[in-house]
Design an enzyme around this catalytic site. Structure first.
Site, short mmCIF file in Angstrom:
data_model
loop_
_atom_site.label_atom_id
_atom_site.label_comp_id
_atom_site.label_asym_id
_atom_site.label_seq_id
_atom_site.Cartn_x
_atom_site.Cartn_y
_atom_site.Cartn_z
N ASP A 107 -7.84 0.06 -2.96
CA ASP A 107 -8.97 0.72 -3.36
C ASP A 107 -8.59 1.58 -5.08
O ASP A 107 -8.73 1.72 -5.93
CB ASP A 107 -8.70 2.36 -2.88
CG ASP A 107 -9.02 1.56 -1.09
OD1 ASP A 107 -10.74 1.10 -0.51
OD2 ASP A 107 -9.81 2.89 -0.60
N TYR A 115 0.88 -1.01 0.16
CA TYR A 115 -0.01 -0.24 -0.07
C TYR A 115 0.48 1.55 -0.18
O TYR A 115 1.07 1.65 1.17
CB TYR A 115 -1.15 -0.18 1.28
CG TYR A 115 -1.69 0.97 1.45
CD1 TYR A 115 -3.23 1.30 -0.06
CD2 TYR A 115 -2.06 2.05 2.33
CE1 TYR A 115 -3.87 2.05 0.75
CE2 TYR A 115 -3.91 2.84 2.10
CZ TYR A 115 -4.64 3.05 1.25
OH TYR A 115 -4.92 3.28 1.32
N ASP A 170 -8.92 4.60 10.67
CA ASP A 170 -9.81 4.77 9.59
C ASP A 170 -9.08 6.08 8.85
O ASP A 170 -8.86 6.23 7.45
CB ASP A 170 -11.32 5.50 8.71
CG ASP A 170 -11.29 3.72 9.27
OD1 ASP A 170 -10.51 2.40 8.89
OD2 ASP A 170 -11.97 3.04 9.38
N SER A 230 -6.00 9.10 3.39
CA SER A 230 -4.90 7.80 3.28
C SER A 230 -4.09 8.58 1.65
O SER A 230 -3.62 7.11 1.31
CB SER A 230 -5.90 6.96 2.97
OG SER A 230 -6.17 6.34 4.53
N ARG A 235 -1.48 7.89 -4.86
CA ARG A 235 -2.60 7.01 -3.40
C ARG A 235 -3.69 8.35 -2.89
O ARG A 235 -3.87 8.58 -2.58
CB ARG A 235 -1.83 6.76 -2.19
CG ARG A 235 -2.35 5.19 -2.09
CD ARG A 235 -1.71 4.36 -0.23
NE ARG A 235 -1.78 5.71 1.00
CZ ARG A 235 -0.80 5.40 1.55
NH1 ARG A 235 0.68 4.43 1.68
NH2 ARG A 235 -0.59 5.87 3.01
N ASP A 236 -4.80 6.79 -3.17
CA ASP A 236 -6.29 7.01 -2.43
C ASP A 236 -6.65 8.38 -3.32
O ASP A 236 -6.90 8.94 -2.77
CB ASP A 236 -6.14 7.65 -0.86
CG ASP A 236 -7.39 7.69 -0.69
OD1 ASP A 236 -7.96 6.36 -0.59
OD2 ASP A 236 -7.51 7.58 0.83
#
Ligand code: NAG
Ligand code: NAG
Length: 454
Positions: A230, A178, A409, A190, A183-184
């Site tokens: 994701d 990850y 989260d 995140s 990212r995200d």
């Protein structure tokens, strides 16, 4: 350890956008969001509960008659096709040695055990404290969300190797890969350490090389890897988000590199992340999703240790709901088993191995969300089904705990750089610290509401 799992919805609060994106919702009973569609798409009535912006036709500005409902929210939603939910998927490709969990013990990550021990130390009620401590004995995945954490993997593998030798039963170490650049891309909580604009792809390849170098030293330990939560799901439904469309080529190159390099080791079984029922499980998203997974897999040379897909990672959906949660209205695939049974045949016919692992770590309590797209620290959540490879479903290799329960989260602090509005919704537990850091109150609730009980 960040993990945002959002339904693309994430970015599309209906009250903010004047138009729905392609594949977004544009009508249905009770829908209060936009009824016009982004340029290049048209609003098509799927059923009384759901109208969706589908590519084609006039573009911009087409509206439906919408209706009146209560479901909103699920933008990735689909609903244009009827879906079979009864047949179990069969695979056309089977990685060398079948279900990787068979005949192995799973390594308990000392980092999570330490978090749990520290948390339990702060619980005064003796019964709850004892239950909290028992969580340290339940295996979770470890999120390698920065290059700096990769060194820990060597420690875990060495430890697991020794445990396997002394018990005579080989070990599995469960990891989450990850660290994509940008990212995200469809949410905020995140965002990662690498950016595409600043050498992100090369940095990511280096990160993968470092993981590979650690794993190579311990061929006797099996690794199960979930690849990039994701990322590919965002490419299925969120290309209307500029950060995602900009990242598309890089995400594909990086994920391809990851599965190819890990495959060469021969002891790493990979599951690509596949969102969850409320995201790629909308009937209109199933075929595009299967096609994307299959094309990436084939273009990567059909790596034999790509075993299948991971679903519900860091999300809150039931594996098999007793009754559909009202928030899932309009999607016949209202839980993970319906999603898996619908996606499996599409994967198989596209030539992708249709085996699954499913995160149930925080899915013990259902019907507690306002919207299906709510993914952040859902208030009232309890630990869920325990990890097992005795799943009762041939398509499912294992029930797993992918998100370590208690790790946050996303922050609810609206001034923070990585604030995502989902973490401040009325069904999000607050105040919440930064993603990945410990959230004591949330953990205690997971413990007390665990189902089955701890
Ligand atoms: C436990 O309590 C101590 C002392 O109040 C505090 O410093 C620590 O952050 C707490 N740990 C957790 C996990 O809440
Ligand atoms: C919220 O974030 C801002 C910006 O980082 C910080 O200054 C503030 O102290 C934070 N508030 C809380 C309650 O943590």
């Amino acid at each position: 350890m960040l993990s945002s799992v959002l339904a693309l919805v994430a970015l599309i609060p209906a009250f903010v956008l004047a138009q729905s994106p392609i594949y977004g919702q544009c009508g249905g009973q009770g829908w209060t969001g936009p009824t016009t569609c982004a340029s290049g798409s048209t609003c098509v009535v799927s059923n009384p509960f759901y109208s969706q912006c589908l590519p084609g036709t006039a573009g911009g500005g087409t509206t439906t008659t919408a209706g009146t409902t209560t479901t909103g929210g699920t933008t990735t939603t689909g609903g244009t096709t009827a879906t079979s939910t009864s047949s179990a998927p069969t695979s056309s490709q089977t990685p060398a040695a079948g279900n990787p969990y068979t005949g192995h013990n799973i390594y308990l990550t000392p980092f999570y055990a330490a978090e749990v021990a520290a948390a339990a130390a702060n619980i005064s009620d003796a019964t709850i404290k004892a239950k909290a401590l028992s969580v340290a004995k339940i295996p979770t995945f470890t999120w390698f969300d920065t290059v700096a954490k990769v060194a820990d993997l060597g420690t875990y593998l060495a430890d697991a190797s020794a445990q396997g030798k002394s018990s005579g039963t080989p070990m599995i170490v469960q990891i989450i890969v990850y660290d994509l650049p940008d990212r995200d891309c469809a949410a905020s909580a995140s965002n990662g350490e690498f950016s595409i604009a600043n050498n992100g792809q090369a940095n990511y390849f280096d990160y993968i090389d470092k993981l590979v170098a650690q794993i190579k030293k311990f061929p006797d330990v099996r690794v199960v890897a979930i690849i990039e939560p994701d990322s590919l799901a965002n490419l299925v439904t969120n290309l209307n988000v500029q950060k995602c469309s900009n990242a598309q080529t890089t995400y594909l190159a990086c994920v391809t590199y990851a599965i190819q390099q890990l495959d060469k080791l021969g002891n790493v079984y990979s599951y690509l992340d596949a969102g969850h029922a409320g995201w790629l499980g909308w009937p209109a998203n199933l075929t595009p999703a299967a096609q994307l997974f299959a094309s990436l897999y084939k273009n990567a040379g059909s790596p034999s240790f790509v075993r299948g897909l991971a679903t519900n990672v860091a999300n809150y959906n039931a594996l098999s709901a007793t009754t559909p949660d009202p928030i899932t209205q309009g999607n016949s695939n209202y839980d993970e088993i319906h999603y898996i049974n619908a996606l499996g045949p599409a994967l198989s016919s596209a030539g992708f191995p249709a085996h699954f692992i499913v995160d149930q770590g925080r899915s013990g309590v259902q019907n507690i969300r306002q919207q299906w797209g709510d993914w952040c620290n859902v208030k009232g959540s309890g630990f869920g089904m325990r990890p097992t490879s005795n799943t009762g479903f041939t398509a499912i290799d294992a029930i797993v705990w992918a998100k370590p329960g208690g790790e946050c989260d996303g922050t609810s602090n609206s001034s923070a750089a990585r604030f995502d509005p989902h973490c401040a919704l009325s069904d999000a537990d607050q105040p919440a610290p930064e993603a990945g850091t410990w959230f004591q109150e949330f953990f205690v609730t997971l413990v007390t509401k665990a189902n089955p009980p701890l």
